[in-house]
Each structure stands twice: as structure tokens, then as C-alpha cells.
Design an enzyme around this catalytic site. Structure first.
Site, short mmCIF file in Angstrom:
data_model
loop_
_atom_site.label_atom_id
_atom_site.label_comp_id
_atom_site.label_asym_id
_atom_site.label_seq_id
_atom_site.Cartn_x
_atom_site.Cartn_y
_atom_site.Cartn_z
N ASP A 1 12.37 -34.73 29.22
CA ASP A 1 13.21 -35.30 28.22
C ASP A 1 13.77 -34.13 27.76
O ASP A 1 13.26 -32.84 28.09
CB ASP A 1 12.53 -36.16 27.10
CG ASP A 1 13.51 -37.03 26.45
OD1 ASP A 1 14.72 -36.47 26.48
OD2 ASP A 1 13.51 -37.92 25.68
C1 BGC Z 1 16.47 -38.66 24.57
C2 BGC Z 1 16.94 -39.30 26.23
C3 BGC Z 1 18.16 -38.79 26.57
C4 BGC Z 1 18.26 -37.21 26.70
C5 BGC Z 1 19.53 -36.65 27.08
C6 BGC Z 1 16.78 -37.30 24.64
O1 BGC Z 1 16.85 -36.75 23.28
O2 BGC Z 1 15.42 -38.91 24.28
O3 BGC Z 1 16.52 -40.57 26.33
O4 BGC Z 1 18.31 -39.10 28.01
O5 BGC Z 1 18.30 -36.90 25.03
O6 BGC Z 1 20.67 -36.90 25.99
#
Ligand code: BGC
Length: 756
Positions: free
Chosen positions: A285
Site C-alpha cells: 500500500d
Molecule cells: C490506500 C489504498 C490506495 C492507495 C493509493 C492508500 O492510502 O490505502 O487503498 O489504493 O492509497 O491511492
């Protein structure tokens, strides 16, 4: 309806085909591997490290030069580039100027649409219609692909049993069976028949695994899951997504048993690859590798990179300064095995090869604009919004409203005229979403024949979450207005002078989603005062809800409540069709609707434990029952289930039982019912929940029509993960069976599982 759906499916397929030139014939696995290995053999350690980073690129002025340089040096992937001109421009740099000409992979949060916005995922789950969800994600994929996107950070398949957690809106709710069906449907929709199918993109189910169990519903907080819950509840949707062929998986932020997911070898390698045979690549993530240090797990960024790659994490998602830049030095120092880095690079190269990017790195910019305004997509969004809506209350059959008899309608509430809020979270301005307000939809439907009086009533605080989502929506960054109830009098007057009041209340979209957990389910601002004042007029009141979690409406006496979730680009038209009977609600709640936040977690599939003689004494000060149970939802028609029967009274472990039931539409309208099959294991080597969903079918029946529905219960449905033996088991026992309209349907049959 059937004709409409068929047209939309054809339009989606057509749109997909137009999205880019036809690729060369798909390569077989050996050819893919050989091409990836040939490239790998030419790469320097720095190029390898760059290839396995996906870097934020938010188009921030002043950063262009650094971005272009990183492309020329061979960075592998970007997230958040949404303009086809820009994806083409960056591809041109890598193809023409980088040493090995390896095309870029562009990823994005394609959550519930691109330009055509579908209802939020929790809403689509409420449709209990995986085939529709698959079609919607195919449209989202086609639109995104036309802009140059190859990979979705979706579906979010985290089970959410605590609605305080704002991200409940991104998933399918509390149940692993429904969650698995929805997860697999989304993967199929995004990816099509194979990775690299024209107009499709790679799916990245997330967040592996357990993120939805954040303590207290607080986003990013720690998780403490039992082995049984992990295997029986939280992992099944991921397994379903992997079985459906997902090409990517995103690791969660949090850890299990103290081991952060991005560095968790058991999770990423033992379970995901060895047990489940996952072939794609795992991405962290955002900044999830760097934050291994924040967890108090890694000593520094080099250690974080080494432990992530060692655990089986293939790609780092990062803002500036990725930890993976330290990999070449770590390999040189003997702290990381070169083979592990190579394995990660190979998987990313293989994804690019399968996607046909070496042959077709660019997109057709004019075609993208056209595809993204395809009217058939908006039609699909309307049908999705109609099928997702859940009718929670309809006293005196107030709904549907009879247009012919209405002289005037008062539409009340700021959210009624807030198209951005109707679209819900995870909608980004740069993707140029189509917006439509609820008010617009009602006005269009009623034309000049019925007067529509609009009164916002109260200003709703627009809490904007501070995440990057909102930095992509600069228009949302405005000062929070003060709570204000000065418009309530005007709203009351509008209601008094109208035949019916339609009050639109809920949470503005910035109050749900990532970084948007809440410790209360009260209506934000002074909306409750507004609702109470309108109800007090004595006029018939229909409440339309915009929400992604249960809301505490303080026992409102409004006669009708229709949950629209965040219905998306055609939400206004859908709301109007539902209000005036051109569509019939048939959705069902994908979570237990609790009374208030103090009652959570409260799920239908709970264990019984000790029974003190009263089922309802878990709290002494209030009922333990929810406001609405899991699976609940009304219709403008009525239905009756009868004659539940089993094809045999006993089955050997591994065998299957067929359950049949007759379903009759006992009302006066053609409408949908969702038949839900629940089982209960009476005894066993572990205690099992009081009931569990193990099958469902959404069917459309004409008035008086009867249909016999059948369900199969085999080992897949009857087994469970037993934490004592750490394996799947099927006990010799008795199962109770029920089929009905929600999770409170009484058991009506039983069968035994016994060795003969
Ligand atoms: C979130 C993800 C997301 C990523 C990119 C993160 O903060 O937890 O679900 O895909 O950001 O936007």
C-alpha cells in the site's frame, strides 16, 4: 429490463474493443517467461530496483523534470496519472529514451467507475447481483484503459464488521460468502477473459489481509484477529479473487500477530503463493514499505526494503524516495538474495508483456474522450443505482409516489442538490466524472406537470478528509461552514405547501472512505433537526439516504426510507425512477444496521456462547437487536417462500445436498426478491455461528408468478477452518437450513452429514 442489460453488455464489449488497437495474439506462458528473462538479463541493479517501484505522480507543478528523469532512468510504474495525453507523453519518454525501452505500467484507484460513476462498492454489493457488478467493472475498466490505465487498485475485498471504519463503503460488507461472490465478479469484470484482454485492466484486490478489522474502526489501527476469523471470514474473499485470476494483490498496512503485512512472509509467500498458487505480483500500500520502520519492525529503510522483498512483496508503492532504491546496495552487501529481487522484477515484466504494452504502449486520445461519454455507460450506471437501492421502510405503501396525483413535491436537504456527494468517495476530478444531483433527476422526471420546491434546509459541514484523494479534488478544499439551521423554517414551509416531502440526508462523501472513520452514526450537522421538523409537519415524508454505513436516524417517524448509498453518475434518474415506480427497489443490506455506534460490532453470523435464558440481554440498557438485519430490504411487491425441501436427509462428508424452495410474488408488481440460503451447524469439533449465508439468488417475478429455486450445499459450503487442527474440516453433524428474504428467516429443514 433484460433488453436493457443485454444492450449494455454489448456496449461494454464494444467499448472495450475500441479502447486500443488489437494486440498481437496472446503469448503462452513459456513465451511470456522467456521474454521477461531476456529483459531481466540485460538490466542493471538500479534498473531492476526502479522497475519494482510504483511512484506517485500527481502532476504537481515543479516536479515534471524529476518525473521525466526517473522515466528516462527506467522507473517501472506510476500511479495517479489520469490524462491520456500525459500517459502517452510519459510512455514516449520511456520507449524512446530509456535504455531498455520497457513501457510504463499506470495504476489507479478505479474503485466504482472512471468517468461514469457507479454506486459505491457497498451499494453495488447491496444489489446482490454479481453479474451486474462484473458488467459495471468492465465498463470502468474500458474507460480507464482508454486513458492509459493498466491496473486498478481494486476491488477492496476487506470484510468490514465495524461500520465506524470509513472504508466499509469500499467493500461488500460483513459477510464472507457475499464478499467472495462480489470479489470474484469484480476481478472478472476488470480483467475480462484473460490478463491483456483488449479494453480490460489488471485487478489488484486489497488490502491483504485483515485491514477491515481495525480496532475501534479507527483507520490504519492495529488488528487482532483470531485464526478462525482470519480463515473463515477475512481470507475467503481474497481466495475467491485469486481463484478468479487476479493479476495483482495489494498488501495491507497493518499486521497480523504483530508482523506487518508488507513484511509478512507467512501471508505473502506461504499462504498467497504456496497454498493458493498466486502467480501475479504483490504491491505494498502507499508507503507501506517505508512504514515498516514506523511499525517498529524494520530498523531503517534498507532493512524495510530487504524484509519486504524477502517476505514476498514484489513492488513498492511510494511517494518520493522509495525504500526499494536501497536494494542494489543490500544485494551487494549480501543482505538480500539477488534471486528474490529478480523474481519480483520478472513478475512485473510479465504483467507488462501480458498486457501487450511492448506492442501497444500508447492510447488513442480522441477515442478516450469519446468512450468516456458513452450514453450506454450512463444507462448501466442508472440500472446499477436502481438495483443497489434498499427500501428500508414503506409505511402505508407511501412509495411509489403516484405522479398523476401529485401537484407538488418538496425536495429538502443540501445533499439533494450536491452532485459531487451523490457520486461518493474515490471519485477524482481529473477523471472528469459525470455528475448528476438527486434534485436534477426528480425535476427531469416530473417536468412541468408537478411543481418541485427545493429547500436545502441546513448547511452540512463538508468535512474533507486530508488524504491525497482530496488533493486530487481541489474544489473540495474549502473552509468548513458553521452549522446553520436558519433554513429549517423555509424547508418546513416548503413541506407544508407540498403534497409530499422528499428529504435527502446522509453523510457528505468526504465523511466516508479512507481516513474517514467516525465514532458516531448521527447525521452530520443539523440534518436530524431538519428531518424532525419536516416530519412534524404531518405531511407524508420520504427519506432518501446517501451513506456508506448505517446511520442513526433517532427513530424518525418518516413513513418511507430508501437507501440510495452514493448512487453515482445517474443517481438522480435512478432516484426518480424508484420514487415514482418506474423501478422497484430490490436491494438488500450487506451489513447489519446497528442502532448506534456503541452497539458495534454486531453481526448476524455470531457465535452463541452462554444463553442466560433471554436472547436479548447482552446489554441491560437497550435491545441487542439491530434496526435492520443483514440481508434486509423491502419491495413495492411482496413475496412468500414455501415448501423448503432437501433431496436427501443424509449425506456423507464430501457429498452434496440440493435444497429447493418455492418463491411466489404475492403482490401486484413485477419485482425482484433476493432468496438467501442460511445454514447452521448444530454441533462439531468447533462451535460455529448461529447461521451463515451459503447461497443467494436475485430473481425477477411477475405478480402471481412462482419459481422453484435450487441451491447446492457441498463440501465447499459445509466445511470451515478449524483453528485447533489448523485445517479445513467437515464435521459429522446436523445442519439446519433456511431460505428466505433476510437473515432472520426461521430454519425450515435439516440434514445430517454422516459416514454411511
Ligand atoms: C490506500 C489504498 C490506495 C492507495 C493509493 C492508500 O492510502 O490505502 O487503498 O489504493 O492509497 O491511492
Amino acid at each position: 429490463m433484460m433488453i436493457g442489460l443485454a444492450c449494455i453488455a454489448a456496449a461494454a464489449a464494444g467499448a472495450a474493443a475500441q479502447a486500443r488497437p488489437a494486440p498481437a495474439a496472446p503469448l503462452d506462458e513459456q513465451q511470456v517467461r522467456a521474454r521477461a528473462d531476456a529483459l531481466l538479463a540485460q538490466m542493471t541493479p538500479d534498473e531492476k530496483a526502479a522497475q519494482i517501484v510504483t511512484q506517485f505522480n500527481m502532476g504537481i507543478p515543479g516536479q515534471e523534470k524529476a518525473i521525466d528523469e526517473s522515466v528516462a532512468k527506467g522507473i517501472g510504474s506510476f500511479l495517479f496519472v489520469t490524462d491520456p495525453k500525459e500517459t502517452n507523453r510519459l510512455q514516449r519518454i520511456t520507449v524512446e529514451r530509456s535504455r531498455l525501452h520497457i513501457p510504463l505500467l499506470f495504476g489507479f484507484d478505479v474503485i466504482h467507475g472512471w468517468s461514469t460513476i457507479f454506486p459505491v462498492p457497498i451499494g453495488q454489493a447491496a444489489s446482490w447481483d454479481p453479474a451486474m457488478i462484473e458488467r459495471n467493472q468492465a465498463i470502468a475498466a474500458a474507460e480507464a484503459r482508454s486513458a492509459g490505465i493498466h491496473w486498478a487498485f481494486a476491488p477492496m475485498v476487506d470484510i468490514a464488521r465495524d461500520p465506524r471504519w470509513g472504508r466499509i463503503v469500499e467493500g461488500a460488507g460483513e459477510d464472507p460468502y457475499l464478499g467472495s461472490a462480489v470479489a470474484a465478479a469484480q476481478v472478472r469484470g476488470f480483467q475480462g477473459p484473460r490478463i491483456g484482454a483488449p479494453g480490460h485492466i489488471i485487478a489488484g484486490p486489497k488490502h491483504f489481509a485483515g485491514y477491515g478489522a481495525a480496532l475501534g474502526g479507527r483507520d490504519y489501527d492495529e488488528v487482532n484477529l483470531s485464526d478462525s476469523e482470519l480463515w473463515n471470514v477475512y481470507l475467503p474473499p481474497f481466495k475467491a479473487a485469486v481463484d478468479a485470476g487476479a493479476g495483482n494483490i495489494m498488501a495491507a498496512y497493518m499486521g497480523l500477530n504483530g508482523i506487518p503485512a508488507a513484511g509478512n512472509r507467512w501471508l505473502l509467500t506461504d499462504v498467497l503463493r504456496k497454498q493458493w498458487g498466486f502467480q501475479g505480483w504483490v504491491v505494498s500500500d502507499a508507503n507501506g514499505v517505508q512504514s515498516l520502520q514506523t511499525h517498529g519492525f524494520a530498523t531503517d529503510q534498507a532493512d524495510a526494503a530487504a524484509r519486504a522483498i524477502g517476505a514476498g512483496l514484489d513492488m513498492e508503492m511510494a511517494f518520493a524516495g522509495p525504500a526499494f532504491a536501497k536494494l542494489p546496495a543490500a544485494v551487494a552487501a549480501g543482505k538480500v538474495d539477488q534471486a528474490q529481487v529478480d523474481a519480483a522484477v520478472r513478475k512485473v515484466l510479465e504483467a507488462k508483456i501480458r498486457m501487450g504494452l511492448f506492442e501497444n504502449p500508447y492510447v488513442d486520445e480522441a477515442g478516450a474522450a469519446q468512450l468516456q461519454r458513452n450514453p450506454a455507460h450512463l444507462e448501466a450506471a442508472r440500472i446499477a443505482a436502481e438495483r443497489s437501492a434498499v427500501l428500508l421502510r414503506n409505511e402505508g405503501a407511501l412509495l411509489p409516489l403516484d405522479r398523476a396525483k401529485l401537484r407538488s413535491v418538496a425536495v429538502i436537504g443540501g445533499l439533494a442538490d450536491s452532485p459531487r456527494d451523490s457520486n461518493g468517495p474515490w471519485v477524482f476530478k481529473p477523471t472528469q466524472p459525470v455528475l448528476q444531483s438527486i434534485l436534477q433527476g426528480i425535476r427531469t422526471k416530473l417536468g412541468n406537470r408537478t411543481e418541485v420546491k427545493y429547500a436545502p434546509g441546513v448547511i452540512i459541514p463538508k468535512r474533507v478528509n486530508a488524504s491525497m484523494i482530496d488533493s486530487m479534488n481541489a474544489d473540495l478544499r474549502r473552509p468548513e461552514p458553521k452549522d446553520d439551521d436558519s433554513g429549517i423554517a423555509e424547508a418546513v414551509a416548503a413541506a407544508r405547501s407540498a403534497d409530499v416531502a422528499v428529504v435527502v440526508v446522509g453523510e457528505p462523501q468526504g465523511m466516508i472512505g479512507e481516513m474517514a472513520s467516525r465514532s458516531t452514526f448521527d447525521l452530520p450537522g443539523r440534518q436530524q433537526d431538519l428531518l424532525d421538523a419536516v416530519v412534524a409537519t404531518g405531511k407524508p415524508v420520504v427519506v432518501l439516504l446517501l451513506n456508506g454505513r448505517p446511520l442513526d436516524l433517532k427513530g424518525t417517524k418518516a413513513q418511507a426510507i430508501l437507501d440510495l448509498w452514493y448512487p453515482g453518475s445517474s443517481g438522480g434518474d435512478a432516484a426518480a425512477n424508484l420514487l415514482f415506480g418506474d423501478a422497484v427497489p430490490g436491494g438488500k443490506l450487506p451489513f447489519t444496521w446497528v442502532r448506534n455506534a456503541a452497539q458495534v460490532p454486531l453481526i448476524y453470523a455470531h457465535l452463541t456462547s452462554h444463553d442466560a435464558g433471554h436472547a436479548d440481554t447482552r446489554y441491560s440498557n437497550e435491545s441487542n437487536a439491530p434496526v435492520y438485519p443483514f440481508g434486509y430490504g423491502l419491495s413495492y411487491s411482496t413475496f412468500a417462500f414455501s415448501n423448503l425441501r432437501l433431496d436427501r436427509p443424509q449425506v456423507a462428508p464430501g457429498g452434496a445436498v440440493t435444497v429447493s424452495v418455492d418463491l411466489r410474488n404475492t403482490g401486484a408488481r413485477t419485482a425482484d426478491e433476493v432468496a438467501q440460503l442460511y445454514i447452521h451447524q448444530r454441533s462439531g469439533t468447533a462451535a460455529r455461528p448461529v447461521r451463515e449465508l451459503e447461497g443467494f439468488q436475485r430473481v425477477t417475478l411477475k405478480p402471481g408468478e412462482v419459481r422453484t429455486l435450487t441451491f447446492k450445499l457441498g463440501p465447499q459450503e459445509l466445511r470451515y477452518w478449524n483453528a485447533a487442527v489448523r485445517d479445513w474440516v467437515q464435521d459429522e453433524t446436523t445442519f439446519d437450513v433456511a431460505v428466505g428474504a433476510d437473515s432472520t428467516v426461521p430454519f425450515a429443514g435439516s440434514f445430517d452429514v454422516r459416514r454411511q
